[in-house]
Design a protein around this motif. Structure first.
Motif, PDB file in Angstrom:
ATOM      1  N   PHE A 193      13.571  -6.758  -7.231  1.00 47.92           N
ATOM      2  CA  PHE A 193      13.374  -5.814  -8.320  1.00 47.92           C
ATOM      3  C   PHE A 193      12.019  -6.250  -8.960  1.00 47.92           C
ATOM      4  O   PHE A 193      11.315  -5.188  -9.465  1.00 47.92           O
ATOM      5  N   ARG A 194      11.342  -7.181  -8.824  1.00 44.32           N
ATOM      6  CA  ARG A 194      10.078  -7.564  -9.245  1.00 44.32           C
ATOM      7  C   ARG A 194       8.962  -6.621  -8.416  1.00 44.32           C
ATOM      8  O   ARG A 194       7.935  -6.162  -9.238  1.00 44.32           O
ATOM      9  N   ASP A 195       9.311  -6.236  -7.315  1.00 48.67           N
ATOM     10  CA  ASP A 195       8.235  -5.554  -6.699  1.00 48.67           C
ATOM     11  C   ASP A 195       9.005  -4.086  -6.385  1.00 48.67           C
ATOM     12  O   ASP A 195       9.397  -3.876  -5.066  1.00 48.67           O
ATOM     13  N   ASN A 196       8.627  -3.365  -7.244  1.00 43.64           N
ATOM     14  CA  ASN A 196       9.109  -2.062  -7.217  1.00 43.64           C
ATOM     15  C   ASN A 196       8.257  -0.717  -6.281  1.00 43.64           C
ATOM     16  O   ASN A 196       8.434   0.068  -6.140  1.00 43.64           O
ATOM     17  N   ILE A 197       7.103  -1.624  -5.642  1.00 41.47           N
ATOM     18  CA  ILE A 197       6.396  -0.820  -4.751  1.00 41.47           C
ATOM     19  C   ILE A 197       6.899  -1.250  -3.369  1.00 41.47           C
ATOM     20  O   ILE A 197       6.985  -0.040  -2.623  1.00 41.47           O
ATOM     21  N   THR A 198       7.019  -2.302  -2.897  1.00 42.97           N
ATOM     22  CA  THR A 198       7.308  -2.895  -1.728  1.00 42.97           C
ATOM     23  C   THR A 198       8.995  -1.941  -1.654  1.00 42.97           C
ATOM     24  O   THR A 198       9.457  -1.686  -0.621  1.00 42.97           O
ATOM     25  N   ASP A 216       9.551   6.575  -8.454  1.00 47.71           N
ATOM     26  CA  ASP A 216       8.435   5.687  -7.892  1.00 47.71           C
ATOM     27  C   ASP A 216       7.304   5.875  -8.864  1.00 47.71           C
ATOM     28  O   ASP A 216       7.213   6.611  -9.669  1.00 47.71           O
ATOM     29  N   GLU A 217       6.571   4.766  -8.771  1.00 50.14           N
ATOM     30  CA  GLU A 217       5.366   4.714  -9.321  1.00 50.14           C
ATOM     31  C   GLU A 217       4.183   5.697  -8.590  1.00 50.14           C
ATOM     32  O   GLU A 217       4.401   6.157  -7.291  1.00 50.14           O
ATOM     33  N   ALA A 259      10.526  -3.624 -13.967  1.00 50.15           N
ATOM     34  CA  ALA A 259       9.905  -2.237 -14.335  1.00 50.15           C
ATOM     35  C   ALA A 259      11.348  -1.156 -14.449  1.00 50.15           C
ATOM     36  O   ALA A 259      11.074  -0.294 -15.380  1.00 50.15           O
ATOM     37  N   HIS A 260      12.337  -1.514 -13.761  1.00 50.75           N
ATOM     38  CA  HIS A 260      13.221  -0.499 -13.894  1.00 50.75           C
ATOM     39  C   HIS A 260      14.792  -1.126 -14.499  1.00 50.75           C
ATOM     40  O   HIS A 260      15.599  -0.563 -14.117  1.00 50.75           O
ATOM     41  N   SER A 287       7.279  -5.241 -15.742  1.00 51.18           N
ATOM     42  CA  SER A 287       7.666  -4.304 -16.589  1.00 51.18           C
ATOM     43  C   SER A 287       7.016  -2.936 -16.748  1.00 51.18           C
ATOM     44  O   SER A 287       7.212  -2.021 -17.361  1.00 51.18           O
ATOM     45  N   GLY A 288       5.424  -3.131 -16.381  1.00 51.24           N
ATOM     46  CA  GLY A 288       4.450  -2.034 -16.356  1.00 51.24           C
ATOM     47  C   GLY A 288       4.159  -1.907 -17.946  1.00 51.24           C
ATOM     48  O   GLY A 288       3.936  -0.663 -18.057  1.00 51.24           O
TER      49      GLY A 288
END
Length: 776
Positions: free
Chosen positions: A79-84, A120-121, A381-382, A698-699
């Motif tokens: 959850f913490r790494d929403n890029i990977t 996605d970001e 972030a989500h 959380s961005g």
């Protein structure tokens, strides 16, 4: 390659025929049989995957075509790494539909696109920031009267019947009405919307049979068109109070961020997200509470327990069983290599039963200190934006039903669920009661709300437990030893050496912390020793004035922020005065474990030293007593402290300061201290400066004003952070710092922990400069 922490518990897979995962790892027999659409998973997801959580935390499911992740640390890291780990597949159909069903959807113009859930970001966070204000606790508070009125109205309809299906008669319609009100959608046919919502769930997360797919597709298509028509009507007059109208107004200011297609998708997804998960969560919670009769009685008798009971229900049996992510690059999770493009089913309900995160994880405990660490709302972030709306509704439903139907019980029934991977709640919840026993027939005031709703994460500071004073002994000058037993006759919670409880002192609600000094192995009672302070702030005086056998007290805890390292080679335990209380439990524990230890106890006189005779009987020559009036004094400089030795100390400030000076020559962090009091004063805005915090997970970027603590700022931004003492004493509100210099003001962290500059207490510490970056 990104490593997701799996500690040192890499799985070992037994072979299952010749089946292999995409990375070549052999597939175990339980993994090959994993079926999230079967009754075993639907009835109890955490129990269904217990084998994985304990033996094979990351496994390949051939039936599903997904990697399945089951442990707390791994899932939180994902959850913490929403890029990977992209959320882009969160709303993808887990069961591809056939051409006929696809043609039906196309005929309705169905084009559900990106939403806050699966975007996605860099597109996601600007939209989230733009649309977040209506979800803050302050904004949500305006909806509370409406939710209470609805809850009362629906209970009125069946309260004299003696029997109800709470799902059909309350728990589906009320959250749906609240969702429509929040979104600003005109109330339409409830039954039709219910069918639409179920169809959307089955279409996205279920496994409809080929013959069912066309029917589901028609319902989803009609749902899509319904959402579009409502949105068009709103555009004619976007001045209303709903979230969708707010989005339309934001679109004028940020047209590239809040687009037409985005609003249409959010309209449809929002109706489902804002009501279905809350309806299911409340049904799960009531089922769980009624299955645990004592817990139900506890919240009936003490409504202050309701907020934390909601958190424990969400942890133990939440409405979101699992979520999905897509690996965007090669990655290692829990020791398993997973290739880019792999799909992940992250079983959050399993994470919520992980023994490494939650003590006695399978135990349902409405007083659980860290219940709000649950991942039912996701993380980062989500994380679910509507989490606090759901919390508010659940608290109000429980308040209404515990006041008016405390004698309600579950009827005989078998619980069924709509088969899908992710969302679960009983389709029906039959309850019964004797209407003649309805409390409001004798006392109409019962109809009035009694519980104070906490909008936001509940603090453990609000959770109390009823106990009875079993015995009182004067164990030294101005010191009483108090033995407390449970008011309901059950065992008390397990505790560890160094733990304390908070005693609620009278009707004012003021609480004071007292360390436990009994035997951690004794589940029947908790023991404290309390010195009557000459300058009492109200706690010790209240205890001494109200301590008599049979007295009813309220306590919180136990909890431990002064935890003994049971792997130490050698322990030096140092107590001064009443500081013997936690140190005595540590000495008892060291003795039982066979750890090499010595116990140093200082006091003004033997008559003032509590537990002295008991300590001598238990520890013999390992006890060193120093009595001021006899001219003996502990010389800390003579203590033998090598690399394998840890020193634990509790006592007056002067003693602790002297230990601090002596520790300069000791191994780093050998000294562990517990303080009795905090030097933290009221925040003086004139002598503070505002600073900025970036929440990396959380961005968000927030400003902490000069007259506000970091903890307050985080809560107002809808960010969950636990807290307890809010004086820098307990360590509950610790947050991880990724960048920036910290102005430490707590009495929890050691010198080297402060120098590492990677964590702080949100209740009191601040930034030295203009900016901090936090792992939140």
């Amino acid at each position: 390659m990104t490593d997701v922490p799996g500690e040192d518990r890499a799985p070992r897979c037994p072979f299952h025929d010749d089946a292999r995962a995409p990375n070549g790892c052999p597939v175990s027999a339980p993994a090959a049989e994993f079926d999230p659409f079967g009754d075993g998973y639907q009835q109890d997801p955490p129990e269904y995957v217990r084998w994985a959580r304990e033996q094979e935390p990351v496994f390949w499911s051939p039936k599903l075509g997904y990697w399945v992740v089951t442990r707390y640390d791994d899932i939180k890291a994902i959850f913490r790494d929403n890029i990977t780990f992209s959320p882009s597949i969160a709303l993808e159909k887990i069961t591809p539909t056939g051409p006929e069903a696809n043609a039906v959807l196309a005929s309705y113009g169905f084009a559900l696109n990106r939403t806050l859930v699966n975007e996605d970001e860099p597109a996601h966070m600007p939209r989230r920031r733009a649309l977040m204000d209506p979800f803050t606790p302050e904004a949500l508070a305006h909806h509370e009267p409406m939710v209470r009125a609805l809850a009362r109205e629906y209970v009125d309809r069946f309260i004299d019947d003696g029997r109800a299906d709470l799902v059909d008669q309350m728990l589906w319609e009320v959250p749906l009405t609240v969702a429509l009100h929040f979104l600003g959608v005109p109330e339409e046919d409830m039954d039709t919307l219910r069918l639409y919502s179920i169809a959307h769930t089955v279409n996205t997360w279920g496994r409809p049979k080929p013959e069912e797919q066309v029917e589901v597709a028609h319902a989803v298509g009609k749902f899509w068109q319904f959402a579009g028509k409502v949105l068009d009507k709103m555009r004619e007059d976007p001045s209303g109070p709903g979230w969708m109208q707010y989005g339309i107004r934001k679109q004028k200011a940020l047209p590239e961020v809040v687009t037409d297609s985005y609003l249409h998708s959010m309209m449809m997804a929002g109706i489902v997200a804002a009501h279905e998960t809350t309806a299911n969560a409340t049904a799960n919670a009531l089922k769980l509470l009624l299955q645990h009769a004592q817990a139900w009685r506890d919240i009936c008798e003490d409504p202050s327990l309701i907020p934390n009971a909601v958190e424990e229900c969400l942890r133990h049996n939440g409405s979101v069983a699992a979520w999905r992510r897509l690996a965007t690059k090669d990655v290692t999770i829990g020791g398993i290599e997973i290739a880019a493009g792999s799909k992940l089913l992250i079983v959050t309900s399993s994470a919520n039963h992980d023994q490494h995160q939650f003590a006695d994880a399978d135990l349902f405990d409405i007083r659980r200190e860290n219940a709000s660490d649950q991942l039912t709302f996701g993380y980062g972030a989500h994380q679910c934006m509507g989490k606090n709306l759901a919390r508010m509704e659940m608290q109000i439903f429980l308040d209404e039903l515990t006041r008016r139907l405390p004698h309600m019980r579950l009827a005989e029934q078998r619980f069924t669920y709509v088969p899908n991977t992710s969302f679960r709640g009983p389709e029906h919840l039959h309850v019964e009661w004797n209407p003649a026993m309805n409390p409001e027939r004798a006392d109409p005031s019962v109809r009035e709300a009694r519980a104070v709703v906490r909008i936001g994460e509940p603090s453990s500071h609000a959770v109390s437990r009823a106990v009875i004073v079993d015995s009182v002994d004067a164990c030294a000058e101005r010191i009483v030893r108090v033995r407390l037993v449970s008011a309901n006759g059950r065992d008390l919670p397990r505790w560890t050496a160094g733990s304390h409880i908070d005693v609620v002192c009278g009707e004012t609600g003021v609480s004071r912390q007292y360390s436990l000094c009994g035997d951690p192995a004794d589940r029947r009672a908790l023991e404290i020793a309390v010195l009557r302070e000459t300058q009492s702030r109200g706690g010790s005086a209240w205890v001494h004035d109200n301590v008599k056998p049979g007295a009813h007290w309220r306590i919180r805890g136990p909890r431990n922020h002064f935890r003994l390292d049971e792997t130490a080679n050698r322990l030096v335990l140092i107590a001064g005065g009443i500081g013997i209380t936690p140190i005595s439990a540590m000495a008892r524990r060291a003795r039982s474990l066979g750890i090499d230890y010595e116990l140093h106890y200082s006091g003004r006189s033997r008559a003032s030293m509590a537990l002295l005779d008991e300590m001598r009987a238990l520890h013999g020559e390992r006890l060193f007593a120093y009595v001021s009036e006899e001219g003996t004094r502990n010389d800390f400089a003579t203590l033998a402290v090598d690399e394998g030795t840890l020193i634990y100390a509790c006592g007056p400030v002067r003693m602790l300061d002297a230990l601090g000076e002596a520790s300069a020559s000791w191994p780093e962090d050998a000294l562990k201290i517990e303080h009795f009091e905090s030097k933290l004063g009221t925040l003086d805005a004139e002598n503070e400066q505002a600073f900025e915090v970036e929440l990396k997970d959380s961005g968000l970027v927030l400003t902490v004003p000069a007259d506000q603590t970091l903890l307050t700022t985080l809560r107002r931004a809808n960010v969950d952070v636990q807290s307890d003492c809010e004086e820098g004493l307990c360590g509950s509100c610790e947050v991880r710092v990724l960048a920036g210099d910290i102005d430490h003001r707590d009495v929890v962290l050691t010198k080297s922990e402060r120098q590492s500059n990677n964590r702080m207490m949100a209740c009191c510490s601040r930034a030295k400069g203009k900016r901090l970056v936090l792992a939140l």
